[in-house]
Design an enzyme around this catalytic site. Structure first.
Site, PDB file in Angstrom:
ATOM      1  N   LEU A 124       0.844  -1.201   0.000  1.00  0.00           N
ATOM      2  CA  LEU A 124       0.000   0.000   0.000  1.00  0.00           C
ATOM      3  C   LEU A 124       0.882   1.255   0.000  1.00  0.00           C
ATOM      4  O   LEU A 124       0.780   2.104  -0.868  1.00  0.00           O
ATOM      5  CB  LEU A 124      -0.920  -0.016   1.234  1.00  0.00           C
ATOM      6  CG  LEU A 124      -1.817   1.210   1.451  1.00  0.00           C
ATOM      7  CD1 LEU A 124      -2.864   1.322   0.342  1.00  0.00           C
ATOM      8  CD2 LEU A 124      -2.528   1.129   2.814  1.00  0.00           C
ATOM      9  N   PRO A 127       6.457   6.072  -1.659  1.00  0.00           N
ATOM     10  CA  PRO A 127       7.315   7.181  -1.202  1.00  0.00           C
ATOM     11  C   PRO A 127       6.505   8.439  -0.861  1.00  0.00           C
ATOM     12  O   PRO A 127       6.813   9.125   0.099  1.00  0.00           O
ATOM     13  CB  PRO A 127       8.235   7.416  -2.402  1.00  0.00           C
ATOM     14  CG  PRO A 127       8.312   6.096  -3.086  1.00  0.00           C
ATOM     15  CD  PRO A 127       6.980   5.435  -2.879  1.00  0.00           C
ATOM     16  N   GLY A 130       2.018   7.771   2.527  1.00  0.00           N
ATOM     17  CA  GLY A 130       2.171   6.977   3.749  1.00  0.00           C
ATOM     18  C   GLY A 130       0.867   7.015   4.519  1.00  0.00           C
ATOM     19  O   GLY A 130      -0.047   6.230   4.259  1.00  0.00           O
ATOM     20  N   ARG A 269      18.601  -7.831  41.222  1.00  0.00           N
ATOM     21  CA  ARG A 269      19.641  -6.798  41.374  1.00  0.00           C
ATOM     22  C   ARG A 269      19.591  -6.180  42.775  1.00  0.00           C
ATOM     23  O   ARG A 269      18.527  -5.742  43.238  1.00  0.00           O
ATOM     24  CB  ARG A 269      19.401  -5.720  40.299  1.00  0.00           C
ATOM     25  CG  ARG A 269      20.182  -4.456  40.486  1.00  0.00           C
ATOM     26  CD  ARG A 269      21.608  -4.607  40.048  1.00  0.00           C
ATOM     27  NE  ARG A 269      22.286  -3.319  40.054  1.00  0.00           N
ATOM     28  CZ  ARG A 269      23.601  -3.199  40.010  1.00  0.00           C
ATOM     29  NH1 ARG A 269      24.381  -4.265  39.958  1.00  0.00           N
ATOM     30  NH2 ARG A 269      24.149  -2.004  40.006  1.00  0.00           N
ATOM     31  N   GLN A 280      10.045   1.282  46.722  1.00  0.00           N
ATOM     32  CA  GLN A 280       8.713   1.650  46.231  1.00  0.00           C
ATOM     33  C   GLN A 280       8.757   2.393  44.897  1.00  0.00           C
ATOM     34  O   GLN A 280       7.839   2.250  44.079  1.00  0.00           O
ATOM     35  CB  GLN A 280       7.979   2.480  47.290  1.00  0.00           C
ATOM     36  CG  GLN A 280       7.609   1.629  48.493  1.00  0.00           C
ATOM     37  CD  GLN A 280       6.952   2.423  49.596  1.00  0.00           C
ATOM     38  OE1 GLN A 280       7.014   3.644  49.612  1.00  0.00           O
ATOM     39  NE2 GLN A 280       6.333   1.740  50.530  1.00  0.00           N
ATOM     40  N   GLN A 337      14.791   1.730  32.443  1.00  0.00           N
ATOM     41  CA  GLN A 337      15.045   2.537  33.645  1.00  0.00           C
ATOM     42  C   GLN A 337      15.324   1.638  34.854  1.00  0.00           C
ATOM     43  O   GLN A 337      16.229   1.911  35.649  1.00  0.00           O
ATOM     44  CB  GLN A 337      13.829   3.445  33.914  1.00  0.00           C
ATOM     45  CG  GLN A 337      14.095   4.591  34.851  1.00  0.00           C
ATOM     46  CD  GLN A 337      15.075   5.609  34.273  1.00  0.00           C
ATOM     47  OE1 GLN A 337      15.274   5.673  33.067  1.00  0.00           O
ATOM     48  NE2 GLN A 337      15.705   6.369  35.146  1.00  0.00           N
ATOM     49  N   ILE A 338      14.553   0.576  34.981  1.00  0.00           N
ATOM     50  CA  ILE A 338      14.747  -0.354  36.108  1.00  0.00           C
ATOM     51  C   ILE A 338      16.130  -1.002  36.026  1.00  0.00           C
ATOM     52  O   ILE A 338      16.788  -1.233  37.041  1.00  0.00           O
ATOM     53  CB  ILE A 338      13.626  -1.429  36.103  1.00  0.00           C
ATOM     54  CG1 ILE A 338      12.293  -0.783  36.512  1.00  0.00           C
ATOM     55  CG2 ILE A 338      13.977  -2.607  37.022  1.00  0.00           C
ATOM     56  CD1 ILE A 338      11.067  -1.653  36.260  1.00  0.00           C
ATOM     57  N   HIS A 339      16.592  -1.254  34.808  1.00  0.00           N
ATOM     58  CA  HIS A 339      17.919  -1.865  34.635  1.00  0.00           C
ATOM     59  C   HIS A 339      19.066  -0.882  34.918  1.00  0.00           C
ATOM     60  O   HIS A 339      20.221  -1.298  35.003  1.00  0.00           O
ATOM     61  CB  HIS A 339      18.081  -2.396  33.205  1.00  0.00           C
ATOM     62  CG  HIS A 339      17.474  -3.753  32.961  1.00  0.00           C
ATOM     63  ND1 HIS A 339      16.117  -3.976  32.962  1.00  0.00           N
ATOM     64  CD2 HIS A 339      18.056  -4.955  32.716  1.00  0.00           C
ATOM     65  CE1 HIS A 339      15.877  -5.258  32.699  1.00  0.00           C
ATOM     66  NE2 HIS A 339      17.031  -5.878  32.559  1.00  0.00           N
ATOM     67  N   GLU A 364       1.371   0.307  10.198  1.00  0.00           N
ATOM     68  CA  GLU A 364      -0.066  -0.007  10.136  1.00  0.00           C
ATOM     69  C   GLU A 364      -0.909   1.135  10.727  1.00  0.00           C
ATOM     70  O   GLU A 364      -1.904   0.918  11.408  1.00  0.00           O
ATOM     71  CB  GLU A 364      -0.375  -1.361  10.771  1.00  0.00           C
ATOM     72  CG  GLU A 364       0.293  -2.492   9.982  1.00  0.00           C
ATOM     73  CD  GLU A 364      -0.247  -3.867  10.247  1.00  0.00           C
ATOM     74  OE1 GLU A 364      -1.409  -4.001  10.651  1.00  0.00           O
ATOM     75  OE2 GLU A 364       0.519  -4.829  10.033  1.00  0.00           O
TER      76      GLU A 364
HETATM   77  N1  COS Z   1     -13.511   0.437   6.297  1.00  0.00           N
HETATM   78  C1  COS Z   1     -14.122   0.602   5.097  1.00  0.00           C
HETATM   79  N2  COS Z   1     -14.085   1.763   4.402  1.00  0.00           N
HETATM   80  C2  COS Z   1     -13.415   2.787   4.961  1.00  0.00           C
HETATM   81  C3  COS Z   1     -12.770   2.668   6.198  1.00  0.00           C
HETATM   82  C4  COS Z   1     -12.843   1.446   6.877  1.00  0.00           C
HETATM   83  N3  COS Z   1     -12.273   1.281   8.064  1.00  0.00           N
HETATM   84  N4  COS Z   1     -12.174   3.854   6.489  1.00  0.00           N
HETATM   85  C5  COS Z   1     -12.454   4.671   5.480  1.00  0.00           C
HETATM   86  N5  COS Z   1     -13.205   4.028   4.555  1.00  0.00           N
HETATM   87  C6  COS Z   1     -13.756   4.592   3.325  1.00  0.00           C
HETATM   88  C7  COS Z   1     -14.567   5.849   3.602  1.00  0.00           C
HETATM   89  O1  COS Z   1     -15.900   5.506   3.900  1.00  0.00           O
HETATM   90  C8  COS Z   1     -14.458   6.622   2.309  1.00  0.00           C
HETATM   91  O2  COS Z   1     -15.405   6.116   1.394  1.00  0.00           O
HETATM   92  P1  COS Z   1     -15.976   7.000   0.155  1.00  0.00           P
HETATM   93  O3  COS Z   1     -14.904   6.976  -0.888  1.00  0.00           O
HETATM   94  O4  COS Z   1     -17.179   6.252  -0.261  1.00  0.00           O
HETATM   95  O5  COS Z   1     -16.246   8.357   0.696  1.00  0.00           O
HETATM   96  C9  COS Z   1     -13.066   6.245   1.811  1.00  0.00           C
HETATM   97  O6  COS Z   1     -12.694   5.023   2.475  1.00  0.00           O
HETATM   98  C10 COS Z   1     -12.034   7.283   2.132  1.00  0.00           C
HETATM   99  O7  COS Z   1     -12.097   7.478   3.538  1.00  0.00           O
HETATM  100  P2  COS Z   1     -11.680   8.856   4.175  1.00  0.00           P
HETATM  101  O8  COS Z   1     -12.412   9.964   3.482  1.00  0.00           O
HETATM  102  O9  COS Z   1     -11.824   8.736   5.643  1.00  0.00           O
HETATM  103  O10 COS Z   1     -10.175   8.896   3.682  1.00  0.00           O
HETATM  104  P3  COS Z   1      -8.987   9.834   4.124  1.00  0.00           P
HETATM  105  O11 COS Z   1      -8.064   9.823   2.978  1.00  0.00           O
HETATM  106  O12 COS Z   1      -9.453  11.137   4.648  1.00  0.00           O
HETATM  107  O13 COS Z   1      -8.349   9.081   5.396  1.00  0.00           O
HETATM  108  C11 COS Z   1      -7.244   7.292   6.576  1.00  0.00           C
HETATM  109  C12 COS Z   1      -8.229   7.718   5.518  1.00  0.00           C
HETATM  110  C13 COS Z   1      -6.325   8.411   7.051  1.00  0.00           C
HETATM  111  C14 COS Z   1      -7.985   6.712   7.744  1.00  0.00           C
HETATM  112  C15 COS Z   1      -6.414   6.222   5.848  1.00  0.00           C
HETATM  113  O14 COS Z   1      -5.732   6.802   4.753  1.00  0.00           O
HETATM  114  C16 COS Z   1      -5.455   5.511   6.718  1.00  0.00           C
HETATM  115  O15 COS Z   1      -5.817   4.595   7.465  1.00  0.00           O
HETATM  116  N6  COS Z   1      -4.159   5.879   6.631  1.00  0.00           N
HETATM  117  C17 COS Z   1      -3.129   5.143   7.278  1.00  0.00           C
HETATM  118  C18 COS Z   1      -2.658   4.111   6.340  1.00  0.00           C
HETATM  119  C19 COS Z   1      -1.889   3.072   7.061  1.00  0.00           C
HETATM  120  O16 COS Z   1      -2.276   2.540   8.075  1.00  0.00           O
HETATM  121  N7  COS Z   1      -0.750   2.764   6.472  1.00  0.00           N
HETATM  122  C20 COS Z   1       0.084   1.804   7.038  1.00  0.00           C
HETATM  123  C21 COS Z   1       0.823   1.144   5.985  1.00  0.00           C
HETATM  124  S1  COS Z   1       0.127  -0.305   5.481  1.00  0.00           S
HETATM  125  S2  COS Z   1       1.055  -1.551   6.649  1.00  0.00           S
END
Ligand code: COS
Length: 384
Positions: A124, A127, A130, A269, A280, A337-339, A364
């Site tokens: 997902l 660059p 994120g 220790r 404590q 800290q404890i160590h 995540e």
């Molecule tokens: N389940 C299903 N659908 C979801 C959802 C969920 N938990 N969260 C959001 N959606 C849907 C929304 O309903 C929205 O739908 P529509 O297109 O119909 O409007 C769409 O996804 C976009 O959602 P939103 O408007 O909330 O998107 P944003 O871009 O504002 O924000 C966040 C989304 C920030 C929550 C998301 O980008 C996110 O989780 N980012 C972090 C990513 C991450 O964890 N990366 C880690 C790397 S992967 S290991």
């Protein structure tokens, strides 16, 4: 989907023994070689650990979320690199396929994922995308019966070990946000894919993350997850909701181990003529950590049970991920800290764990993304 209680208890006991007898003694080798030994990976396969979350009909063990969290908590009593080997296959790498794949796609990959013959990765992050995952730029353009992918994915865990990539790419470039994104199941051996060398990291030695570069990668339309365009981002969000519960049990597992290290050191220790645990101020650090651990395990169990009951847990999963990973940071800091001075020395495991758990608050979804998810859901419940 769930394993019967008796078989689950036996499995948990077997995993706990494996952790004590095989994983903990191998922690230093992993740290020195920056790799998990092959014989350990083979034993993980034999224990069925790659197939924890894959339904039995496809050769997996078919745990429900509560059970998966229980097993992951056990595995994370040892260095987090071991969990990482199975983590993407059990969690984010395979669950898009389990949730929304066609029968042919499931048959193609799930049986081999379940045995550990191949691993999977979740592609997902990019660059420039994120936290703002919906802005991803990798494209998958339809060309006859194929799609052609171009773009770069970043920090992809286990890409170097993977036999299947779940890739989020934009199929509709006229749409900038979530609805233009689709998910694909792709064999990393496909021409045009380059898996870059492993990244150097602060901690979690033995885990493998790398860039995955797509240059005119042509895949048949059968690779489109679920056969439906425009669903990739929503699937990724559902996968991440579930993944955040898995991650919470990673945090509580390693927290329990770190607290154990702090407690045994405090009992052993001696300073000022007695064990430092008798003081404590040291007890306060132990007590705060114990309460953090108890809260984290309890909330994760509650949310996992709700997930199994079919409730929408997006907000609760974000609460769990935020709390348990922040708590792991607090617990690791107090254990160091404890160590005392010894806690800064590589000879003691808490130095390593302190660095290892720092990642938990970042991947995540950072703590700040969890806050945003929680806040938005709270307001939605008021505003409708
Ligand atoms: N389940 C299903 N659908 C979801 C959802 C969920 N938990 N969260 C959001 N959606 C849907 C929304 O309903 C929205 O739908 P529509 O297109 O119909 O409007 C769409 O996804 C976009 O959602 P939103 O408007 O909330 O998107 P944003 O871009 O504002 O924000 C966040 C989304 C920030 C929550 C998301 O980008 C996110 O989780 N980012 C972090 C990513 C991450 O964890 N990366 C880690 C790397 S992967 S290991």
């Amino acid at each position: 989907m769930a394993l019967d209680q008796e078989t689950y208890s036996q499995m948990k006991e077997a995993v706990s023994r494996f952790v004590r007898e095989r994983l903990v003694p191998a922690e230093d080798i992993v740290e020195q070689t920056n790799d998990v030994p092959e014989d350990i990976i083979e034993e993980m396969k034999e224990l069925g650990l790659f197939g924890l979350s894959i339904p039995e009909e496809y050769g997996g063990i078919g745990l429900n979320m509560e059970q998966e969290c229980g097993i992951i908590h056990e595995i994370c009593q040892a260095s987090l690199s071991f969990r990482s080997v199975i983590g993407t296959t059990v969690g984010i790498g395979s669950q898009g396929l389990v949730m929304t794949g066609t029968e042919e796609q499931k048959q193609q990959y799930l049986p081999r994922l379940a045995t550990g013959e191949i691993s999977s990765s979740f592609c997902l992050t990019e660059p420039e995308a994120g936290s703002d995952a919906a802005s991803l730029k990798t494209t998958a353009i339809k060309d006859g019966d194929d799609y052609v992918l171009n773009g770069t994915k970043r920090y992809i865990t286990n890409a170097l070990r993977a036999g299947m990539l779940t890739v989020m790419a934009r199929t509709d470039i006229s749409k900038k946000g979530a609805s233009g994104v689709s998910a694909f199941l792709i064999d990393p051996a496909t021409p045009g894919i380059t898996i870059a060398k492993a990244d150097d990291k602060m901690g979690q030695r033995g885990t493998k993350t790398s860039d995955v570069i797509f240059e005119d990668v042509r895949v048949p339309k059968e690779c489109l997850l679920g056969g439906v365009e425009g669903q990739g981002f929503y699937t990724a969000m559902k996968v991440l909701d579930r993944g955040r519960l898995h991650l919470s049990s990673v945090a509580t597992g390693i927290s329990e181990r770190i607290l154990h290290e702090g407690l045994t050191y405090a009992a052993d220790r001696k300073q000022f003529g007695q064990a430092i645990g008798e003081f404590q101020l040291v007890q306060a650090m132990l007590a705060d950590s114990q309460a953090d651990l108890y809260a984290g395990t309890s909330m994760t169990l509650d949310a996992a049970r709700r997930y199994d009951a079919g409730e929408d847990i997006a907000m609760l999963a974000a609460c769990c991920k935020m709390f348990t990973t922040e708590a792991a940071g607090r617990i690791a800091d107090k254990a160091v800290q404890i160590h005392g001075g010894a806690g800064y020395m590589s000879e003691y495991k808490v130095e390593r764990f302190y660095r290892d758990v720092r990642l938990l608050r970042l991947y995540e979804g950072t703590t700040q993304i969890q806050q945003l998810v929680i806040g938005r859901n709270m307001l939605k419940s008021v505003n409708g």
